[in-house]
Scaffold this motif. Structure first.
Motif, PDB file in Angstrom:
ATOM      1  N   THR A  38      -3.516  -0.121   8.565  1.00 63.59           N
ATOM      2  CA  THR A  38      -3.674  -1.447   8.115  1.00 63.59           C
ATOM      3  C   THR A  38      -2.527  -2.421   8.112  1.00 63.59           C
ATOM      4  O   THR A  38      -1.593  -1.928   7.510  1.00 63.59           O
ATOM      5  CB  THR A  38      -4.415  -1.618   6.764  1.00 63.59           C
ATOM      6  OG1 THR A  38      -5.766  -0.865   6.814  1.00 63.59           O
ATOM      7  CG2 THR A  38      -5.115  -3.088   6.662  1.00 63.59           C
ATOM      8  N   SER A  55       0.620  -1.056   0.003  1.00 59.80           N
ATOM      9  CA  SER A  55      -0.157   0.038   0.019  1.00 59.80           C
ATOM     10  C   SER A  55       1.079   1.226  -0.120  1.00 59.80           C
ATOM     11  O   SER A  55       0.796   2.107   0.763  1.00 59.80           O
ATOM     12  CB  SER A  55      -1.010   0.034   1.224  1.00 59.80           C
ATOM     13  OG  SER A  55      -2.165  -0.823   1.155  1.00 59.80           O
ATOM     14  N   HIS A  85      -0.274  -5.390   6.717  1.00 58.44           N
ATOM     15  CA  HIS A  85      -0.085  -6.418   5.515  1.00 58.44           C
ATOM     16  C   HIS A  85       0.929  -7.224   5.812  1.00 58.44           C
ATOM     17  O   HIS A  85       2.077  -6.963   6.687  1.00 58.44           O
ATOM     18  CB  HIS A  85       0.000  -5.406   4.473  1.00 58.44           C
ATOM     19  CG  HIS A  85      -0.970  -4.542   4.018  1.00 58.44           C
ATOM     20  ND1 HIS A  85      -2.327  -4.992   3.670  1.00 58.44           N
ATOM     21  CD2 HIS A  85      -1.103  -3.280   3.912  1.00 58.44           C
ATOM     22  CE1 HIS A  85      -3.201  -4.040   3.476  1.00 58.44           C
ATOM     23  NE2 HIS A  85      -2.276  -2.766   3.746  1.00 58.44           N
ATOM     24  N   SER A 109       2.408   5.005  -0.642  1.00 61.63           N
ATOM     25  CA  SER A 109       2.001   6.282  -0.633  1.00 61.63           C
ATOM     26  C   SER A 109       1.889   6.664  -2.010  1.00 61.63           C
ATOM     27  O   SER A 109       2.579   6.498  -2.915  1.00 61.63           O
ATOM     28  CB  SER A 109       2.841   7.205   0.102  1.00 61.63           C
ATOM     29  OG  SER A 109       2.698   8.424   0.036  1.00 61.63           O
ATOM     30  N   HIS A 140      -7.549  -9.289   1.945  1.00 61.47           N
ATOM     31  CA  HIS A 140      -6.685  -8.218   1.093  1.00 61.47           C
ATOM     32  C   HIS A 140      -6.229  -8.831  -0.315  1.00 61.47           C
ATOM     33  O   HIS A 140      -6.108  -7.848  -1.344  1.00 61.47           O
ATOM     34  CB  HIS A 140      -5.465  -7.956   1.749  1.00 61.47           C
ATOM     35  CG  HIS A 140      -5.623  -7.139   3.101  1.00 61.47           C
ATOM     36  ND1 HIS A 140      -4.583  -6.775   3.941  1.00 61.47           N
ATOM     37  CD2 HIS A 140      -6.852  -6.939   3.622  1.00 61.47           C
ATOM     38  CE1 HIS A 140      -5.161  -6.045   4.792  1.00 61.47           C
ATOM     39  NE2 HIS A 140      -6.341  -5.996   4.961  1.00 61.47           N
ATOM     40  N   ASN A 192       1.011  -1.229  11.805  1.00 61.28           N
ATOM     41  CA  ASN A 192       1.121   0.174  11.294  1.00 61.28           C
ATOM     42  C   ASN A 192       2.095   0.926  11.675  1.00 61.28           C
ATOM     43  O   ASN A 192       3.113   0.619  12.625  1.00 61.28           O
ATOM     44  CB  ASN A 192      -0.443   0.818  11.780  1.00 61.28           C
ATOM     45  CG  ASN A 192      -1.676   0.393  11.742  1.00 61.28           C
ATOM     46  OD1 ASN A 192      -1.616  -0.498  10.881  1.00 61.28           O
ATOM     47  ND2 ASN A 192      -2.513   0.723  12.190  1.00 61.28           N
ATOM     48  N   ASP A 248       1.077   1.232   4.674  1.00 62.04           N
ATOM     49  CA  ASP A 248      -0.438   1.720   4.877  1.00 62.04           C
ATOM     50  C   ASP A 248      -0.557   2.298   6.242  1.00 62.04           C
ATOM     51  O   ASP A 248      -0.152   1.706   7.252  1.00 62.04           O
ATOM     52  CB  ASP A 248      -1.140   0.319   4.963  1.00 62.04           C
ATOM     53  CG  ASP A 248      -2.526   0.565   4.638  1.00 62.04           C
ATOM     54  OD1 ASP A 248      -3.143   1.328   5.598  1.00 62.04           O
ATOM     55  OD2 ASP A 248      -3.235  -0.237   3.727  1.00 62.04           O
ATOM     56  N   ASP A 268      -4.494   1.860  -3.448  1.00 62.01           N
ATOM     57  CA  ASP A 268      -4.929   1.122  -2.148  1.00 62.01           C
ATOM     58  C   ASP A 268      -4.712  -0.536  -2.329  1.00 62.01           C
ATOM     59  O   ASP A 268      -5.223  -0.995  -3.302  1.00 62.01           O
ATOM     60  CB  ASP A 268      -5.715   1.666  -1.412  1.00 62.01           C
ATOM     61  CG  ASP A 268      -5.751   1.183   0.060  1.00 62.01           C
ATOM     62  OD1 ASP A 268      -4.585   0.894   0.793  1.00 62.01           O
ATOM     63  OD2 ASP A 268      -6.679   1.090   0.735  1.00 62.01           O
ATOM     64  N   GLU A 269      -4.343  -1.304  -1.185  1.00 57.08           N
ATOM     65  CA  GLU A 269      -4.257  -2.560  -1.294  1.00 57.08           C
ATOM     66  C   GLU A 269      -3.577  -3.150  -2.604  1.00 57.08           C
ATOM     67  O   GLU A 269      -4.052  -4.283  -3.368  1.00 57.08           O
ATOM     68  CB  GLU A 269      -5.644  -3.044  -1.296  1.00 57.08           C
ATOM     69  CG  GLU A 269      -6.669  -2.519  -0.114  1.00 57.08           C
ATOM     70  CD  GLU A 269      -6.265  -3.308   1.212  1.00 57.08           C
ATOM     71  OE1 GLU A 269      -5.699  -4.174   1.160  1.00 57.08           O
ATOM     72  OE2 GLU A 269      -7.016  -2.996   2.113  1.00 57.08           O
ATOM     73  N   THR A 270      -2.322  -2.632  -2.678  1.00 56.42           N
ATOM     74  CA  THR A 270      -1.453  -3.208  -3.792  1.00 56.42           C
ATOM     75  C   THR A 270      -0.115  -3.269  -3.084  1.00 56.42           C
ATOM     76  O   THR A 270       0.268  -2.671  -2.260  1.00 56.42           O
ATOM     77  CB  THR A 270      -1.561  -2.260  -5.084  1.00 56.42           C
ATOM     78  OG1 THR A 270      -1.212  -1.079  -4.684  1.00 56.42           O
ATOM     79  CG2 THR A 270      -2.866  -2.266  -5.707  1.00 56.42           C
TER      80      THR A 270
END
Length: 279
Positions: free
Chosen positions: A202, A164, A204, A166, A267, A237, A199, A170-172
């Motif tokens: 969240t 995720s 990951h 910046s 995800h 996080n 992220d 999102d969610e990649t």
């Protein structure tokens, strides 16, 4: 058990017995579908076990879990090894079960897991470093941006993948400036993947597993890590200390088509997956 407690309990399985932080890699067992292997060395002195006890005590205290009269067994070394799987996959992936694990996609467990382990031990990188690493072309790799492919022809393959990132979808995942690139390595290559969780809210992780596994809401319930060492269950996080980072290292021992994906429930279905090809 409340839904939040169930998610917390599910998240606890990824705490690393090696004590290098919540993102430590846990290798798949050599016998797919077999029982999890207990850690060979005592867990009691490891930082990971200390963190696990502190977190579980804070959220459960002496309440019941999984039908037990108290949380004592879950706090023990035996419970910790069952949760983390020791040198194998977590116990819940190899025959163990947790109430409500298949609770559907209404709640993102990554939201709960990410905040719980935001202050967990482990290496960190700054936002600037994460941005640079996500765009960095790995040594010995050829990048085909039109085909969204990253190809290694060397005996070692080292790359960084940012979850995720910046400014990206999102969610990649991002690697070498590409989104969810197809990664190709030669058979027998020693692969090292540094994962950074960018992220803000969240958790990951990253696991190399069988092709097509991303179609499942919880892919790791039906597909094991493809190679010993090819799993990093999740990173918490970011905090003011930086973004969590962790490294998984494995040998791509068998040619074939695989996937790398985020094992946090839901995800991979949302897009956190890419092809991993061993030639």
């Amino acid at each position: 058990m409340t839904r939040k407690q169930t998610v917390i309990l599910a998240g606890a399985v990824v705490i690393a017995a090696a004590g290098v932080g919540t993102g430590a890699a846990i290798a798949a067992s050599s016998s797919p579908g077999g029982p999890a292997t207990a850690a060979s060395a005592s867990s009691a002195a490891s930082p990971g076990y200390s963190w696990y006890r502190s977190m579980m005590n804070g959220y459960y205290g002496g309440g019941s879990m999984m039908g037990e009269s108290s949380a004592g067994w879950m706090m023990s070394e035996a419970g910790y090894r069952w949760m983390t799987g020791g040198a194998a996959s977590p116990g819940w992936m190899t025959g163990g079960s947790l109430p409500g694990m298949m609770m559907g996609g209404g709640t993102d467990p990554g939201k709960v897991m990410g905040s719980l382990w935001a202050n967990a031990p482990g290496p960190r990188v700054s936002a600037a470093q994460a941005a640079a690493l996500g765009g960095q072309v790995p040594a010995g790799a050829q990048v085909d941006r039109a085909a969204n492919t990253l190809t290694f022809t060397t005996a070692t393959a080292a790359l960084t993948i940012v979850a995720s990132p910046s400014g990206g979808p999102d969610e990649t995942f991002r690697a070498a400036g590409l989104t969810n690139p197809r990664v190709i390595v030669p058979a027998g290559a020693r692969v090292s993947i540094q994962l950074v969780n960018a992220d803000p809210d969240t958790a990951h992780g990253l696991v190399v597993t069988s092709a097509g596994a991303a179609g499942s809401w919880m892919p790791m319930m039906t597909a094991r890590p493809a190679f010993a060492g090819s799993a990093l269950w999740f990173l918490g996080n970011p905090t003011q200390a930086g973004m969590h980072a962790g490294t998984l290292t494995f040998t791509a021992s068998a040619a074939g088509s695989y996937q790398y994906l985020c094992p946090v429930p839901g995800h991979a279905q949302k897009g956190m997956a890419g092809a991993f090809i061993v030639r």
